[in-house]
Design a protein around this motif. Structure first.
Motif, PDB file in Angstrom:
ATOM      1  N   ASP A 179       0.833  -1.212   0.000  1.00 25.37           N
ATOM      2  CA  ASP A 179       0.000   0.000   0.000  1.00 25.37           C
ATOM      3  C   ASP A 179       0.864   1.257   0.000  1.00 25.37           C
ATOM      4  OD1 ASP A 179      -2.312  -1.541   0.019  1.00 25.37           O
ATOM      5  OD2 ASP A 179      -2.623  -1.347   2.192  1.00 25.37           O
ATOM      6  N   PHE A 180       1.917   1.236   0.804  1.00 23.64           N
ATOM      7  CA  PHE A 180       2.843   2.375   0.871  1.00 23.64           C
ATOM      8  C   PHE A 180       3.499   2.612  -0.493  1.00 23.64           C
ATOM      9  CE2 PHE A 180       7.097   4.058   1.313  1.00 23.64           C
ATOM     10  CZ  PHE A 180       6.904   5.166   2.119  1.00 23.64           C
ATOM     11  N   VAL A 181       3.970   1.546  -1.121  1.00 24.17           N
ATOM     12  CA  VAL A 181       4.625   1.668  -2.423  1.00 24.17           C
ATOM     13  C   VAL A 181       3.650   2.225  -3.451  1.00 24.17           C
ATOM     14  CG1 VAL A 181       5.626   0.324  -4.326  1.00 24.17           C
ATOM     15  CG2 VAL A 181       6.396  -0.051  -1.969  1.00 24.17           C
ATOM     16  N   ARG A 182       2.411   1.757  -3.423  1.00 26.76           N
ATOM     17  CA  ARG A 182       1.390   2.292  -4.334  1.00 26.76           C
ATOM     18  C   ARG A 182       1.246   3.800  -4.151  1.00 26.76           C
ATOM     19  NH1 ARG A 182      -2.510  -0.881  -2.511  1.00 26.76           N
ATOM     20  NH2 ARG A 182      -1.684  -2.866  -3.122  1.00 26.76           N
ATOM     21  N   LYS A 183       1.167   4.247  -2.909  1.00 31.64           N
ATOM     22  CA  LYS A 183       1.000   5.682  -2.608  1.00 31.64           C
ATOM     23  C   LYS A 183       2.217   6.485  -3.052  1.00 31.64           C
ATOM     24  CE  LYS A 183      -1.874   4.936   1.443  1.00 31.64           C
ATOM     25  NZ  LYS A 183      -1.879   4.927   2.902  1.00 31.64           N
ATOM     26  N   THR A 184       3.414   5.994  -2.778  1.00 38.01           N
ATOM     27  CA  THR A 184       4.604   6.771  -3.129  1.00 38.01           C
ATOM     28  C   THR A 184       4.886   6.735  -4.625  1.00 38.01           C
ATOM     29  OG1 THR A 184       6.076   4.932  -2.566  1.00 38.01           O
ATOM     30  CG2 THR A 184       5.688   6.581  -0.863  1.00 38.01           C
ATOM     31  N   CYS A 185       4.437   5.707  -5.327  1.00 38.33           N
ATOM     32  CA  CYS A 185       4.594   5.681  -6.788  1.00 38.33           C
ATOM     33  C   CYS A 185       3.697   6.716  -7.452  1.00 38.33           C
ATOM     34  CB  CYS A 185       4.281   4.295  -7.349  1.00 38.33           C
ATOM     35  SG  CYS A 185       5.646   3.132  -7.167  1.00 38.33           S
ATOM     36  N   GLU A 186       2.573   7.010  -6.827  1.00 35.99           N
ATOM     37  CA  GLU A 186       1.681   8.033  -7.369  1.00 35.99           C
ATOM     38  C   GLU A 186       2.344   9.400  -7.346  1.00 35.99           C
ATOM     39  OE1 GLU A 186      -1.855   7.844  -4.992  1.00 35.99           O
ATOM     40  OE2 GLU A 186      -2.412   5.878  -5.762  1.00 35.99           O
ATOM     41  N   ASN A 187       3.178   9.651  -6.339  1.00 35.72           N
ATOM     42  CA  ASN A 187       3.872  10.923  -6.222  1.00 35.72           C
ATOM     43  C   ASN A 187       5.368  10.644  -6.222  1.00 35.72           C
ATOM     44  OD1 ASN A 187       4.837  13.449  -5.714  1.00 35.72           O
ATOM     45  ND2 ASN A 187       3.685  13.765  -3.840  1.00 35.72           N
ATOM     46  N   THR A 188       5.957  10.613  -7.415  1.00 28.69           N
ATOM     47  CA  THR A 188       7.368  10.252  -7.538  1.00 28.69           C
ATOM     48  C   THR A 188       8.282  11.259  -6.863  1.00 28.69           C
ATOM     49  OG1 THR A 188       7.479  11.359  -9.676  1.00 28.69           O
ATOM     50  CG2 THR A 188       7.047   8.982  -9.691  1.00 28.69           C
ATOM     51  N   ARG A 189       7.767  12.387  -6.476  1.00 31.75           N
ATOM     52  CA  ARG A 189       8.578  13.401  -5.803  1.00 31.75           C
ATOM     53  C   ARG A 189       9.021  12.928  -4.416  1.00 31.75           C
ATOM     54  NH1 ARG A 189       9.791  18.760  -6.228  1.00 31.75           N
ATOM     55  NH2 ARG A 189      10.082  19.820  -4.248  1.00 31.75           N
ATOM     56  N   ASN A 190       8.332  11.966  -3.827  1.00 38.15           N
ATOM     57  CA  ASN A 190       8.611  11.560  -2.455  1.00 38.15           C
ATOM     58  C   ASN A 190       9.520  10.344  -2.348  1.00 38.15           C
ATOM     59  OD1 ASN A 190       6.968  13.655  -1.683  1.00 38.15           O
ATOM     60  ND2 ASN A 190       5.184  12.386  -1.364  1.00 38.15           N
ATOM     61  N   SER A 203      12.018   6.581   0.716  1.00 42.90           N
ATOM     62  CA  SER A 203      10.660   6.921   0.281  1.00 42.90           C
ATOM     63  C   SER A 203       9.874   7.379   1.495  1.00 42.90           C
ATOM     64  CB  SER A 203       9.953   5.709  -0.332  1.00 42.90           C
ATOM     65  OG  SER A 203      10.555   5.327  -1.529  1.00 42.90           O
ATOM     66  N   LEU A 204       9.175   8.495   1.333  1.00 45.92           N
ATOM     67  CA  LEU A 204       8.363   9.058   2.413  1.00 45.92           C
ATOM     68  C   LEU A 204       6.974   9.380   1.890  1.00 45.92           C
ATOM     69  CD1 LEU A 204      11.023  11.588   3.748  1.00 45.92           C
ATOM     70  CD2 LEU A 204      10.357   9.429   4.832  1.00 45.92           C
ATOM     71  N   LEU A 205       5.995   9.347   2.781  1.00 47.12           N
ATOM     72  CA  LEU A 205       4.641   9.722   2.373  1.00 47.12           C
ATOM     73  C   LEU A 205       4.557  11.207   2.037  1.00 47.12           C
ATOM     74  CD1 LEU A 205       2.190   7.768   4.709  1.00 47.12           C
ATOM     75  CD2 LEU A 205       2.727   7.356   2.306  1.00 47.12           C
ATOM     76  N   SER A 206       5.446  12.011   2.631  1.00 42.09           N
ATOM     77  CA  SER A 206       5.396  13.453   2.425  1.00 42.09           C
ATOM     78  C   SER A 206       6.794  14.047   2.538  1.00 42.09           C
ATOM     79  CB  SER A 206       4.481  14.083   3.480  1.00 42.09           C
ATOM     80  OG  SER A 206       4.663  15.470   3.566  1.00 42.09           O
ATOM     81  N   ASP A 207       7.078  15.063   1.742  1.00 44.72           N
ATOM     82  CA  ASP A 207       8.352  15.782   1.848  1.00 44.72           C
ATOM     83  C   ASP A 207       8.549  16.379   3.234  1.00 44.72           C
ATOM     84  OD1 ASP A 207       9.345  15.356  -0.678  1.00 44.72           O
ATOM     85  OD2 ASP A 207       8.654  17.266  -1.491  1.00 44.72           O
ATOM     86  N   ASP A 208       7.466  16.676   3.922  1.00 46.35           N
ATOM     87  CA  ASP A 208       7.551  17.284   5.249  1.00 46.35           C
ATOM     88  C   ASP A 208       8.232  16.370   6.261  1.00 46.35           C
ATOM     89  OD1 ASP A 208       6.167  19.440   4.197  1.00 46.35           O
ATOM     90  OD2 ASP A 208       4.226  18.725   4.907  1.00 46.35           O
ATOM     91  N   LEU A 209       8.339  15.093   5.964  1.00 46.27           N
ATOM     92  CA  LEU A 209       8.922  14.127   6.900  1.00 46.27           C
ATOM     93  C   LEU A 209      10.433  13.978   6.759  1.00 46.27           C
ATOM     94  CD1 LEU A 209       6.207  11.326   6.620  1.00 46.27           C
ATOM     95  CD2 LEU A 209       6.464  13.050   8.421  1.00 46.27           C
ATOM     96  N   ILE A 210      11.049  14.672   5.795  1.00 49.83           N
ATOM     97  CA  ILE A 210      12.477  14.472   5.539  1.00 49.83           C
ATOM     98  C   ILE A 210      13.337  14.847   6.740  1.00 49.83           C
ATOM     99  CG2 ILE A 210      12.816  16.719   4.401  1.00 49.83           C
ATOM    100  CD1 ILE A 210      14.578  13.427   3.453  1.00 49.83           C
ATOM    101  N   GLY A 211      12.998  15.903   7.454  1.00 47.99           N
ATOM    102  CA  GLY A 211      13.820  16.370   8.562  1.00 47.99           C
ATOM    103  C   GLY A 211      13.665  15.569   9.837  1.00 47.99           C
ATOM    104  N   SER A 212      12.629  14.775   9.926  1.00 47.58           N
ATOM    105  CA  SER A 212      12.414  13.969  11.132  1.00 47.58           C
ATOM    106  C   SER A 212      12.549  12.490  10.792  1.00 47.58           C
ATOM    107  CB  SER A 212      11.035  14.281  11.735  1.00 47.58           C
ATOM    108  OG  SER A 212      10.011  14.074  10.760  1.00 47.58           O
ATOM    109  N   LEU A 213      11.518  11.910  10.243  1.00 42.34           N
ATOM    110  CA  LEU A 213      11.511  10.481   9.940  1.00 42.34           C
ATOM    111  C   LEU A 213      12.581  10.113   8.913  1.00 42.34           C
ATOM    112  CD1 LEU A 213      10.193   7.721  10.380  1.00 42.34           C
ATOM    113  CD2 LEU A 213       8.575   8.316   8.565  1.00 42.34           C
ATOM    114  N   GLY A 214      12.715  10.899   7.851  1.00 37.30           N
ATOM    115  CA  GLY A 214      13.705  10.610   6.819  1.00 37.30           C
ATOM    116  C   GLY A 214      15.120  10.604   7.372  1.00 37.30           C
ATOM    117  N   LYS A 215      15.431  11.596   8.163  1.00 32.52           N
ATOM    118  CA  LYS A 215      16.761  11.698   8.773  1.00 32.52           C
ATOM    119  C   LYS A 215      17.028  10.516   9.702  1.00 32.52           C
ATOM    120  CE  LYS A 215      19.597  15.363  10.713  1.00 32.52           C
ATOM    121  NZ  LYS A 215      19.618  16.747  11.173  1.00 32.52           N
ATOM    122  N   GLU A 216      16.025  10.128  10.455  1.00 30.57           N
ATOM    123  CA  GLU A 216      16.185   9.009  11.385  1.00 30.57           C
ATOM    124  C   GLU A 216      16.343   7.684  10.638  1.00 30.57           C
ATOM    125  OE1 GLU A 216      17.076   7.444  14.859  1.00 30.57           O
ATOM    126  OE2 GLU A 216      16.663   9.574  14.609  1.00 30.57           O
TER     127      GLU A 216
END
Length: 175
Positions: free
Chosen positions: A25-36, A97-110
């Motif tokens: 499900d996550f992969v489906r969502k992130t493939c829809e928005n290749t920016r993430n 891969s993240l659900l949102s660009d907003d997560l890069i500084g927290s979840l993405g970094k971790e």
């Protein structure tokens, strides 16, 4: 590795067979928005819909995938791929891969930090590479804050909606 609770809302852990439906499900969502999705791996190259959990783990290897949950919801995945040839075996290529660009500084970094720790613990990967589009400045700054340095660029490497972007190549030694 057991689940590592970073704070009250972020949990980082390895996947289990029970996560496979949620991963698809996550992969489906992130493939829809290749920016993430940031890195060289493209989820479209991994046919998870027809595959099994075991096939996914065989492709990426145990310990080369970490999941990030935010308030119990799968919100990020970091994948480390490597070539099987002896001369490149020490190099890992990281994709986030993240659900949102907003997560890069927290979840993405971790997620990236935990993957680097995993690599250090195994002792096989000695250098981690990643790619980032030239226009994603915030993500570049996050990578730099984690010890990555720019090594070069590939002109017109990515085409999205008819627009061409160069890709910046980043690397980090971990030994």
């Amino acid at each position: 590795m057991t689940a590592i609770e970073v704070n009250s809302s972020i949990v980082i852990r390895r996947p289990s067979a029970d996560d496979f439906t949620e991963i698809k499900d996550f992969v489906r969502k992130t493939c829809e928005n290749t920016r993430n999705t940031y890195g060289e791996h493209d989820w479209n190259e991994t046919p998870l819909e027809e595959g099994t959990y075991e096939e996914m783990m065989e492709r990426f290897g145990a310990g080369n995938i970490l999941l990030g949950f935010l308030d119990g919801i799968l919100s990020g995945i970091v994948v480390l791929t490597q070539k099987n040839t002896e001369k490149f075996r020490h190099v890992g290529n990281l994709t986030l891969s993240l659900l949102s660009d907003d997560l890069i500084g927290s979840l993405g970094k971790e997620l990236i930090s935990r993957m680097i720790l995993t690599c250090k613990g195994k002792g096989v990967i000695r250098k981690v590479n990643l790619r980032v589009r030239e226009d994603l400045f915030k993500i570049q700054e996050i990578y730099k804050s984690l010890g990555f340095y720019e090594e070069g660029s590939l002109a017109r490497d990515v085409c999205l909606n008819g627009m061409f972007y160069s890709t910046l190549l980043f690397g980090r030694s971990i030994d």
